[in-house]
Design an enzyme around this catalytic site. Structure first.
Site, PDB file in Angstrom:
ATOM      1  CE1 TYR A 108     -88.626  16.544 -67.728  1.00 25.94           C
ATOM      2  CE2 TYR A 108     -87.773  18.735 -67.265  1.00 25.94           C
ATOM      3  CZ  TYR A 108     -87.585  17.371 -67.320  1.00 25.94           C
ATOM      4  OH  TYR A 108     -86.370  16.830 -66.996  1.00 25.94           O
ATOM      5  CG  ASP A 148     -81.407  16.250 -70.654  1.00 27.34           C
ATOM      6  OD1 ASP A 148     -81.283  15.128 -70.118  1.00 27.34           O
ATOM      7  OD2 ASP A 148     -80.816  17.259 -70.233  1.00 27.34           O
ATOM      8  CB  ILE A 149     -87.096  13.052 -69.998  1.00 24.56           C
ATOM      9  CG1 ILE A 149     -87.669  13.593 -71.329  1.00 24.56           C
ATOM     10  CG2 ILE A 149     -88.173  12.939 -68.925  1.00 24.56           C
ATOM     11  CD1 ILE A 149     -88.096  15.045 -71.302  1.00 24.56           C
ATOM     12  CD  GLU A 150     -80.930  15.030 -66.775  1.00 17.95           C
ATOM     13  OE1 GLU A 150     -80.517  15.045 -65.609  1.00 17.95           O
ATOM     14  OE2 GLU A 150     -80.241  15.406 -67.736  1.00 17.95           O
ATOM     15  CB  VAL A 151     -87.296  16.084 -63.036  1.00 17.06           C
ATOM     16  CG1 VAL A 151     -85.890  16.487 -62.652  1.00 17.06           C
ATOM     17  CG2 VAL A 151     -87.892  17.103 -63.987  1.00 17.06           C
TER      18      VAL A 151
END
Ligand SMILES: *[C@@H]1O[C@H](CO)[C@@H](O)[C@H](O)[C@H]1NC(C)=O
Ligand SMILES: *[C@@H]1O[C@H](CO)[C@@H](O)[C@H](O)[C@H]1NC(C)=O
Length: 307
Positions: A108, A148-151
């Site tokens: 994403y 939940d943005i982690e990458v």
């Protein structure tokens, strides 16, 4: 005197059982294990005030968005339509059901302001108050979107938040339903992926992940780092309800951060629950909570509120 005290205690316990103690709410992530029970069963436990369906791990940059609910259902060929009645059953209990986008593994990225706008419209039309020919959960109208943005890059999540807030306001005019915007940053402040988005001040609820991060998670017997990070988050986001995000078992966070329920109650809740915008705890995930009985162990600690 004894009888009188007993009556008072009993009356208090009945009150607590009937209304939930003034205390915390529990939010839980559901969707990434086929062994965690259904969504309706999860809501039926009575432990949770919010359930985030995890995840939509593919979106943005012109990609066709992909929903991934592990073994629960196959979104291709309308395989998740059965969740509509489960979502309704959760909502009828007053539980907020969110869709979490992003996650620890995914593809994403928002390419531009226009891309963020397109993703916001997609989310609104597909899962919330809009209309679309392709709604994986049919007529069910979710209560909001969780980031939940982690990458990947942190670009344009502020635009996504602004566009969603705009759609929420516009959509709310037609009816009385309100929609939530939530986020799950990691505990180092500011968050590398969500910092700019959170700066918009548009988030209703922020469940900060106090795990996998030695610099801010609980160390056995020592809440000092957690306290410092908690104070940053609660001061920085006064208009949001801040939740303490925790692994529901030690297996849920092999890299650390698990807090045994007894330690949570005796050593950690007193550190966080005095903040005016303290909202409760978030657990990763329903599967680990089921296996470890984390929420169940918190029941009866006088700190529970599922309303
Ligand atoms: C708790 O952790 C902090 C930060 O790592 C450290 O400075 C402090 O000495 C520790 N306190 C105790 C009692 O171990
Ligand atoms: C904070 O947590 C402690 C320990 O769990 C509890 O005794 C106390 O009632 C809580 N306070 C509030 C305001 O929730």
């Amino acid at each position: 005197m004894m009888a009188c005290n007993c009556n008072l205690v009993c009356a208090y316990l009945l009150l607590v059982l009937a209304h939930g103690a003034a205390g915390f709410k529990i939010g839980v992530y559901w969707g990434q294990s086929s062994d965690e029970g259904s969504l309706a069963t999860t809501c039926g436990t009575g432990y949770y005030a919010l359930v985030a369906m995890a995840f939509l791990p593919v979106f943005g940059s012109g990609q066709t968005p992909v929903l991934n609910l592990a073994g629960h259902c196959d979104p291709s060929g309308n395989g998740c339509a059965g969740l509509a009645s489960e979502i309704a059953s959760c909502q009828s209990r007053g539980i907020k059901v969110l869709l979490s986008i992003g996650g620890g593994v995914g593809s994403y990225k928002l390419a531009s302001t226009a891309d963020a706008q397109a993703v916001a419209s997609y989310l609104w039309n597909t899962f919330l108050g809009g209309t679309s020919r392709s709604r994986p959960f049919g007529d069910a109208v979710l209560d909001g979107i969780d980031l939940d943005i982690e990458v990947g890059s942190d670009d344009h999540y502020d635009d996504l938040a602004k566009n969603l807030a705009w759609l929420y306001n516009k959509g709310a005019k037609g009816g009385k339903k309100t929609f939530m915007l939530t986020a799950a940053p990691q505990c180092p402040y500011p968050d590398a992926s969500l910092g700019k988005a959170l700066d918009t001040g548009l988030f209703d609820l922020v469940w900060v992940q106090f795990y996998y991060q030695a610099s801010c998670q609980y160390a056995p017997g020592n809440a000092s780092n957690l306290r410092i990070a908690w104070e940053h988050w609660t001061r920085a986001l006064p208009s949001a309800s801040i939740f303490l995000g925790l692994p529901a078992s030690s297996d849920a966070a092999p890299a650390g951060g698990y807090i045994a329920p007894e330690d949570l109650v005796s050593r950690v809740l007193p550190v966080v629950n005095g903040s005016a915008n303290y909202g409760g705890i978030m657990l990763w995930s329903r599967y680990y909570d089921m296996v470890n009985g984390y929420s169940a162990k918190l029941l009866g600690k006088g700190t529970y509120d599922t309303s």
